[in-house]
Design a protein around this motif. Structure first.
Motif, PDB file in Angstrom:
ATOM      1  N   ASP A   1       0.810  -1.218   0.000  1.00  0.00           N
ATOM      2  CA  ASP A   1       0.000   0.000   0.000  1.00  0.00           C
ATOM      3  C   ASP A   1       0.846   1.271   0.000  1.00  0.00           C
ATOM      4  OD1 ASP A   1      -2.544   0.916  -0.208  1.00  0.00           O
ATOM      5  OD2 ASP A   1      -2.939   0.988   1.938  1.00  0.00           O
ATOM      6  N   SER A   2       1.983   1.241  -0.662  1.00  0.00           N
ATOM      7  CA  SER A   2       2.879   2.410  -0.648  1.00  0.00           C
ATOM      8  C   SER A   2       2.204   3.631  -1.278  1.00  0.00           C
ATOM      9  CB  SER A   2       4.180   2.083  -1.390  1.00  0.00           C
ATOM     10  OG  SER A   2       3.900   1.683  -2.725  1.00  0.00           O
ATOM     11  N   GLN A   3       1.386   3.417  -2.306  1.00  0.00           N
ATOM     12  CA  GLN A   3       0.697   4.542  -2.949  1.00  0.00           C
ATOM     13  C   GLN A   3      -0.303   5.181  -1.981  1.00  0.00           C
ATOM     14  OE1 GLN A   3      -1.353   3.568  -6.573  1.00  0.00           O
ATOM     15  NE2 GLN A   3      -2.021   5.659  -6.944  1.00  0.00           N
ATOM     16  N   ASN A   4      -1.013   4.346  -1.255  1.00  0.00           N
ATOM     17  CA  ASN A   4      -1.965   4.887  -0.283  1.00  0.00           C
ATOM     18  C   ASN A   4      -1.273   5.667   0.821  1.00  0.00           C
ATOM     19  OD1 ASN A   4      -4.104   3.793  -1.653  1.00  0.00           O
ATOM     20  ND2 ASN A   4      -4.294   1.991  -0.348  1.00  0.00           N
ATOM     21  N   ILE A   5      -0.088   5.200   1.227  1.00  0.00           N
ATOM     22  CA  ILE A   5       0.669   5.907   2.260  1.00  0.00           C
ATOM     23  C   ILE A   5       1.068   7.291   1.766  1.00  0.00           C
ATOM     24  CG2 ILE A   5       2.844   5.924   3.546  1.00  0.00           C
ATOM     25  CD1 ILE A   5       2.612   2.888   3.742  1.00  0.00           C
ATOM     26  N   ALA A   6       1.535   7.353   0.506  1.00  0.00           N
ATOM     27  CA  ALA A   6       1.919   8.643  -0.065  1.00  0.00           C
ATOM     28  C   ALA A   6       0.719   9.580  -0.146  1.00  0.00           C
ATOM     29  CB  ALA A   6       2.525   8.442  -1.449  1.00  0.00           C
ATOM     30  N   GLN A   7      -0.421   9.024  -0.550  1.00  0.00           N
ATOM     31  CA  GLN A   7      -1.637   9.833  -0.616  1.00  0.00           C
ATOM     32  C   GLN A   7      -2.059  10.303   0.780  1.00  0.00           C
ATOM     33  OE1 GLN A   7      -4.399   7.232  -2.593  1.00  0.00           O
ATOM     34  NE2 GLN A   7      -3.636   7.727  -4.646  1.00  0.00           N
ATOM     35  N   ARG A   8      -1.894   9.443   1.739  1.00  0.00           N
ATOM     36  CA  ARG A   8      -2.248   9.809   3.118  1.00  0.00           C
ATOM     37  C   ARG A   8      -1.350  10.933   3.624  1.00  0.00           C
ATOM     38  NH1 ARG A   8      -6.134  10.768   6.488  1.00  0.00           N
ATOM     39  NH2 ARG A   8      -5.602  10.374   8.683  1.00  0.00           N
ATOM     40  N   ILE A   9      -0.061  10.856   3.294  1.00  0.00           N
ATOM     41  CA  ILE A   9       0.868  11.910   3.715  1.00  0.00           C
ATOM     42  C   ILE A   9       0.465  13.246   3.093  1.00  0.00           C
ATOM     43  CG2 ILE A   9       3.248  12.730   3.481  1.00  0.00           C
ATOM     44  CD1 ILE A   9       4.144   9.813   3.770  1.00  0.00           C
TER      45      ILE A   9
ATOM     46  N   ASP B   1       0.453  14.392  14.815  1.00  0.00           N
ATOM     47  CA  ASP B   1       1.000  13.185  15.431  1.00  0.00           C
ATOM     48  C   ASP B   1       1.117  12.060  14.411  1.00  0.00           C
ATOM     49  OD1 ASP B   1       1.134  14.465  17.833  1.00  0.00           O
ATOM     50  OD2 ASP B   1      -0.719  13.614  18.647  1.00  0.00           O
ATOM     51  N   GLU B   2       0.070  11.870  13.611  1.00  0.00           N
ATOM     52  CA  GLU B   2       0.094  10.788  12.627  1.00  0.00           C
ATOM     53  C   GLU B   2       1.193  11.008  11.601  1.00  0.00           C
ATOM     54  OE1 GLU B   2      -2.810   8.576   9.346  1.00  0.00           O
ATOM     55  OE2 GLU B   2      -3.663  10.054  10.737  1.00  0.00           O
ATOM     56  N   LEU B   3       1.311  12.261  11.140  1.00  0.00           N
ATOM     57  CA  LEU B   3       2.344  12.557  10.153  1.00  0.00           C
ATOM     58  C   LEU B   3       3.734  12.359  10.753  1.00  0.00           C
ATOM     59  CD1 LEU B   3       2.998  13.555   7.307  1.00  0.00           C
ATOM     60  CD2 LEU B   3       2.965  15.895   8.200  1.00  0.00           C
ATOM     61  N   SER B   4       3.870  12.738  12.040  1.00  0.00           N
ATOM     62  CA  SER B   4       5.158  12.569  12.716  1.00  0.00           C
ATOM     63  C   SER B   4       5.542  11.101  12.782  1.00  0.00           C
ATOM     64  CB  SER B   4       5.080  13.160  14.128  1.00  0.00           C
ATOM     65  OG  SER B   4       6.252  12.877  14.842  1.00  0.00           O
ATOM     66  N   LYS B   5       4.551  10.231  13.094  1.00  0.00           N
ATOM     67  CA  LYS B   5       4.839   8.807  13.178  1.00  0.00           C
ATOM     68  C   LYS B   5       5.198   8.237  11.807  1.00  0.00           C
ATOM     69  CE  LYS B   5       1.937   7.987  17.225  1.00  0.00           C
ATOM     70  NZ  LYS B   5       0.685   7.387  17.739  1.00  0.00           N
ATOM     71  N   ILE B   6       4.496   8.717  10.789  1.00  0.00           N
ATOM     72  CA  ILE B   6       4.817   8.241   9.439  1.00  0.00           C
ATOM     73  C   ILE B   6       6.214   8.695   9.046  1.00  0.00           C
ATOM     74  CG2 ILE B   6       4.232   8.430   6.986  1.00  0.00           C
ATOM     75  CD1 ILE B   6       1.301   8.610   7.805  1.00  0.00           C
ATOM     76  N   ASP B   7       6.561   9.925   9.445  1.00  0.00           N
ATOM     77  CA  ASP B   7       7.895  10.426   9.139  1.00  0.00           C
ATOM     78  C   ASP B   7       8.954   9.673   9.924  1.00  0.00           C
ATOM     79  OD1 ASP B   7       6.859  12.237   7.398  1.00  0.00           O
ATOM     80  OD2 ASP B   7       6.821  13.915   8.812  1.00  0.00           O
ATOM     81  N   MET B   8       8.595   9.304  11.203  1.00  0.00           N
ATOM     82  CA  MET B   8       9.555   8.555  12.016  1.00  0.00           C
ATOM     83  C   MET B   8       9.793   7.173  11.423  1.00  0.00           C
ATOM     84  SD  MET B   8       8.307   9.512  15.854  1.00  0.00           S
ATOM     85  CE  MET B   8       9.223   8.150  16.543  1.00  0.00           C
TER      86      MET B   8
END
Length: 561
Positions: free
Chosen positions: A178-186, A329-336
């Motif tokens: 689901d890498s595309q969905n992750i990018a879209q979520r970011i 917070d969610e973006l921070s975790k995704i970035d981490m």
């Protein structure tokens, strides 16, 4: 233990002593019901079917004396349950509506807490436990019980690493899938964060702006009303203030003649000064009036922005602000999380290599444990008149890709009962009597290492007789030197080895069945064991045999002591 309204037991109080207690009596008298009641105290599953016919509820209570170093006290401390004198009171009540109330030292607890404590108090072995030994999925856990003390630290360390390893593998699969969905979520999170942050929303801002907007939109009405009010109050000679002043003076001149006039004067006097203060306040409000059409336009635009945010992110501004924090917070975790598939793959490979080494060390410990266990079990089986039987632990090693939370080992208990036969899985070769002896062999070895206070053997001697029965009695007595043992038995040899014997009988009176329990004295034990020997009719010969059996048992006890 106190039992009320449980199955065919109306009321029963039992005191179990140290050592070995035999529970004897005819089939159906209620021996297993007593063990079922004990099981309820340590967290077994409840049922409304346990409630005695004609009663609304059942209760079971138990007073346990717990070893000072038992893990039970740590559990009690963790739940804030007070304890003293190494004593623990457990009470459980079940009613016909299915309500299940559990208490530890009079503190209400959930059933899972009862089970957590109960596993360190009582271990019950019967038909279900035989099934546990026959299930190969349980063999690795059974073997681990016999390991040295430092093994627990090894397996705990491995399992912590394995959980982290599994989490990374799950994250990698999610990235790959689901890498595309992750990018879209970011992208979406960044847009939402930017929109909320740019707006610089403040708590309660919309309410304040609505109030100010309402004020500006009604400026002419407010101004007109204030001006008119001031003129009516202050108009020279005819204003409200001047009129109140004149009334005040007139009442002042007559107040001394009647308390009622005095009261009127005081009321008008207060009103006079209050209206003066109000007139001053109105004057200040008039002076402070300022209409700014640009301010009204800005407020309306700002409210449109805030309403748009509320429609998207929450019905209130507080929820909009919280939405922004959560998005950060969610973006921070995704970035981490380093979403680099390549880097994560490298980390997983490195961790897998480390896990494999830990698994190999655990496997080495298990082989040593299995060697010691095999030797001990085979000696126990020999003592239990299975001299040609041989027990063994069969190992197979999992590949690095298939290792699980228990390590790299797959374990199966095997047995051969006769010379010249091959080892076969335990489930395929053990008869009922042989399986009972294998279980007892396990318990004899583990007794001193078991983290429980009491062990129950529920007809574990089924399917054996003669000298094997005497050997089983010896083994159970030896277990009782380390633990309190309760043993349901139909074998006179086993009953004779007990330190105390409880006779369970079923009686019928007034169209109701009742279970009664008696602690047998020496003479009563002779009678009870005579009946176990004879089956139906007791004779002088069976009494002599019973007396002799008890004397022989006493000799065996002295040797084992």
């Amino acid at each position: 233990m106190i039992i009320n309204n449980f199955a065919i037991i109306s009321q029963l109080q039992l005191d179990f002593k140290n050592g070995m207690t035999a529970l004897t009596g005819e089939t159906g008298a209620g021996k297993s019901i007593i063990i079922d009641a004990l099981g309820l105290l340590v967290g077994s599953r409840s049922s409304v079917d346990f409630v005695r016919t004609g009663q609304n509820s059942l209760t079971v209570q138990g007073l346990f004396e717990v070893s000072k170093n038992s893990p039970v006290f740590g559990i009690l401390d963790g739940y804030g349950i007070k304890h003293e004198d190494n004593m623990l009171i457990i009470k459980r009540e079940i009613n016909r509506k299915g309500r299940n109330v559990c208490r530890l030292n009079n503190e209400l607890v959930k059933t899972n807490v009862l089970r957590e404590v109960g596993k360190y108090l009582v271990e019950i072995h019967g038909q279900n436990q035989s099934q546990e030994l026959l299930d190969e999925d349980n063999h690795i856990d059974i073997l681990d019980r016999y390991a040295e003390d430092d093994f627990a630290q090894k397996i705990t360390k491995y399992q912590a690493e394995f959980q982290d390893f599994q989490a990374k593998k799950s994250r990698l699969r999610a990235i790959q899938k689901d890498s595309q969905n992750i990018a879209q979520r970011i992208d979406m999170l960044k847009f939402q964060i930017d929109e909320i942050d740019t707006a610089q929303v403040k708590p309660g801002e919309d309410d304040e702006l609505e109030e100010e907007k309402n004020h500006l939109e009604n400026f002419e009405k407010i101004s007109s009303s204030l001006q008119g009010s001031y003129e009516l109050l202050s108009a020279g000679g005819s204003g409200v203030v001047d009129s109140l002043g004149e009334v005040r003076q007139k009442l002042d001149s007559i107040k001394e003649y009647d308390p009622a006039y005095q009261e009127l004067y005081e009321s008008i006097d207060g009103a006079y000064y209050q209206v003066q203060d109000d007139m001053a306040t109105i004057s200040d409000e008039i002076d402070g009036l300022d209409f700014d059409e640009y301010r009204l336009d800005n407020i309306q635009k700002r409210l449109i922005v805030l309403d748009g945010l509320k429609k998207k992110y929450g019905p209130t501004l507080d929820e909009v602000i919280q939405f922004g924090k959560d998005a950060h917070d969610e973006l921070s975790k995704i970035d981490m999380d380093d979403n680099s598939e390549e880097k994560l793959t490298q980390e997983i490979a490195k961790q897998q290599s480390g896990l494999l080494k830990l698994g190999q060390d655990i496997s080495k410990s298990r082989h040593q444990t299995a060697k010691s266990l095999t030797k001990s079990i085979n000696q126990e089986l020999k003592d239990l008149y299975m001299k040609n039987a041989r027990f063994d632990v069969d190992f197979s090693i999992l590949s690095a890709d298939n290792m699980n939370e228990k390590g790299i080992d797959q374990i199966r208990f095997t047995l051969k009962t006769n010379v010249g036969e091959d080892y076969k899985p335990l489930v395929k070769v053990a008869s009922g009597g042989e399986l009972s002896r294998v279980i007892l062999a396990f318990e004899s070895i583990i007794a001193e290492k078991m983290n429980v206070e009491t062990i129950v053997f529920d007809e574990i001697d089924t399917g054996v007789s003669g000298r094997v029965a005497q050997s089983i009695g010896d083994k159970i007595y030896r277990v009782a030197q380390s633990l309190q043992v309760l043993c349901i038995t139909h074998l006179p040899q086993v009953a004779a080895m007990s330190d105390q014997q409880l006779q369970i009988q079923k009686k019928t009176a007034n169209n109701k069945t009742e279970t009664e329990v008696s602690l047998l004295n020496s003479q009563e034990r002779i009678e009870a064991i005579s009946l176990m020997l004879a089956g139906t009719k007791i004779t002088d010969l069976t009494r002599e045999h019973a007396k002799e059996l008890l004397e022989l048992a006493q000799g065996e006890q002295e040797k084992l002591d």
